[in-house]
Design a protein around this motif. Structure first.
Motif, PDB file in Angstrom:
ATOM      1  N   LEU A 143       0.827  -1.216   0.000  1.00  0.00           N
ATOM      2  CA  LEU A 143       0.000   0.000   0.000  1.00  0.00           C
ATOM      3  C   LEU A 143       0.858   1.261   0.000  1.00  0.00           C
ATOM      4  N   ILE A 146      -6.164   1.902  -6.810  1.00  0.00           N
ATOM      5  CA  ILE A 146      -5.789   2.199  -5.429  1.00  0.00           C
ATOM      6  C   ILE A 146      -4.865   3.411  -5.373  1.00  0.00           C
ATOM      7  N   PHE A 169      -5.521   7.024  -3.319  1.00  0.00           N
ATOM      8  CA  PHE A 169      -4.627   7.712  -2.391  1.00  0.00           C
ATOM      9  C   PHE A 169      -4.442   9.177  -2.773  1.00  0.00           C
ATOM     10  N   SER A 177     -10.106   6.498 -10.375  1.00  0.00           N
ATOM     11  CA  SER A 177      -9.984   5.222  -9.687  1.00  0.00           C
ATOM     12  C   SER A 177     -11.061   4.255 -10.172  1.00  0.00           C
ATOM     13  N   GLY A 235     -11.552  -1.207  -7.154  1.00  0.00           N
ATOM     14  CA  GLY A 235     -10.471  -0.562  -6.412  1.00  0.00           C
ATOM     15  C   GLY A 235     -10.878  -0.116  -5.024  1.00  0.00           C
ATOM     16  N   LEU A 265      -9.379  -1.750  -1.557  1.00  0.00           N
ATOM     17  CA  LEU A 265      -8.638  -0.930  -0.605  1.00  0.00           C
ATOM     18  C   LEU A 265      -9.203  -1.095   0.800  1.00  0.00           C
TER      19      LEU A 265
END
Length: 95
Positions: A18, A54, A58, A65, A72, A76
């Motif tokens: 991540l 992902i 962020f 996304s 996604g 996550l």
């Protein structure tokens, strides 16, 4: 002892994955990729799409996304929940 090591190894793998996705640029055209499908010349890969999704999340870009891969957001949340479980879980003791 082996189960404890496996739990910590899994925890480290998910956190590192991540963090790497958080610092990659999904819009950038990189010539290097670890994706075996991309190495074989395929232009679309579901794993790459999840990674891009992902990474966009962020950055707060929900539209791109969802466009990269519609799973996604749930993936996550599943990964964050798995990290939470691995951190909080206590090994069972049978006395």
């Amino acid at each position: 002892m082996k189960k404890l090591f496996n739990r910590y190894a899994e925890l480290i793998i998910w956190i590192v994955a991540l963090v790497c996705l958080a610092f990659t640029n999904p819009a950038g055209q990189s010539h290097f990729s670890l994706c075996p499908l991309k190495a074989l010349g395929f232009t679309w890969c579901p794993g790459c799409g999840l990674g891009h999704a992902i990474s966009y999340l962020f950055r707060g870009d929900i539209k791109n996304s969802f466009h990269a891969h519609w799973l996604g957001i749930p993936v996550l949340f599943a990964l964050l929940y798995r990290i939470y479980v691995l951190i909080i879980a206590r090994p069972y003791r049978f006395n």
